[in-house]
Design a protein around this motif. Sequence first.
Motif, short mmCIF file in Angstrom:
data_model
loop_
_atom_site.label_atom_id
_atom_site.label_comp_id
_atom_site.label_asym_id
_atom_site.label_seq_id
_atom_site.Cartn_x
_atom_site.Cartn_y
_atom_site.Cartn_z
N ARG A 8 0.83 -1.20 0.00
CA ARG A 8 0.00 0.00 0.00
C ARG A 8 0.87 1.26 0.00
O ARG A 8 0.63 2.20 -0.76
CB ARG A 8 -0.95 0.01 1.20
N LYS A 9 1.91 1.26 0.83
CA LYS A 9 2.80 2.42 0.89
C LYS A 9 3.56 2.60 -0.42
O LYS A 9 3.72 3.72 -0.90
CB LYS A 9 3.78 2.29 2.06
N GLU A 12 1.12 4.05 -3.00
CA GLU A 12 0.88 5.49 -2.79
C GLU A 12 2.06 6.32 -3.24
O GLU A 12 1.89 7.36 -3.89
CB GLU A 12 0.59 5.76 -1.31
N ARG A 13 3.25 5.90 -2.90
CA ARG A 13 4.46 6.67 -3.23
C ARG A 13 4.77 6.67 -4.72
O ARG A 13 5.32 7.63 -5.24
CB ARG A 13 5.65 6.12 -2.45
N GLY A 15 2.48 5.84 -7.24
CA GLY A 15 1.33 6.04 -8.13
C GLY A 15 0.96 4.78 -8.89
O GLY A 15 0.53 4.84 -10.03
N SER A 17 -1.02 0.74 -8.81
CA SER A 17 -2.08 -0.02 -8.14
C SER A 17 -1.43 -0.87 -7.05
O SER A 17 -0.22 -1.12 -7.08
CB SER A 17 -2.82 -0.91 -9.14
N ARG A 18 -2.22 -1.36 -6.12
CA ARG A 18 -1.66 -2.21 -5.06
C ARG A 18 -1.09 -3.51 -5.62
O ARG A 18 -0.08 -4.00 -5.15
CB ARG A 18 -2.71 -2.50 -3.99
#
Length: 124
Positions: A8-9, A12-13, A15, A17-18
């Motif tokens: 997840r991190k 987010e960092r 850009g 998908s998970r």
Amino acid sequence: MDQREFARKVAERAGLSREEAADLTRATLSTLAHRLSSGEARHLALFLPESLKESVPRRDKQERFGVKDFVDRVSSRTGLNDRETTQGIRAAMTTLREVVGDEVFSHVVSQLPAEFQGLTEGTA
């Protein structure tokens, strides 16, 4: 931090998908382990979430390759383009530092040539 939180991190960092971030994380750790001495790779694995330890293969010999080859290896395993892969590796390295701590991360980075700084700098 477990594997899902790690991914997840990274997502987010970078850009991503998970799912992309999870694949990239595994590919980054595996490729990094090939670049490290076997002892350092084993030491790194001790600090990873249980589900990510399998991403660090056991080997006898350290491989020598540069940043371009590192990015190419991760890219070929994930299907991401070079830009996405490079951003993803930086995000994975930032997250790795959070998980393993500064001392362990410094030992890992000390085994990489200076050309890898672009992938590991600013990972605070």
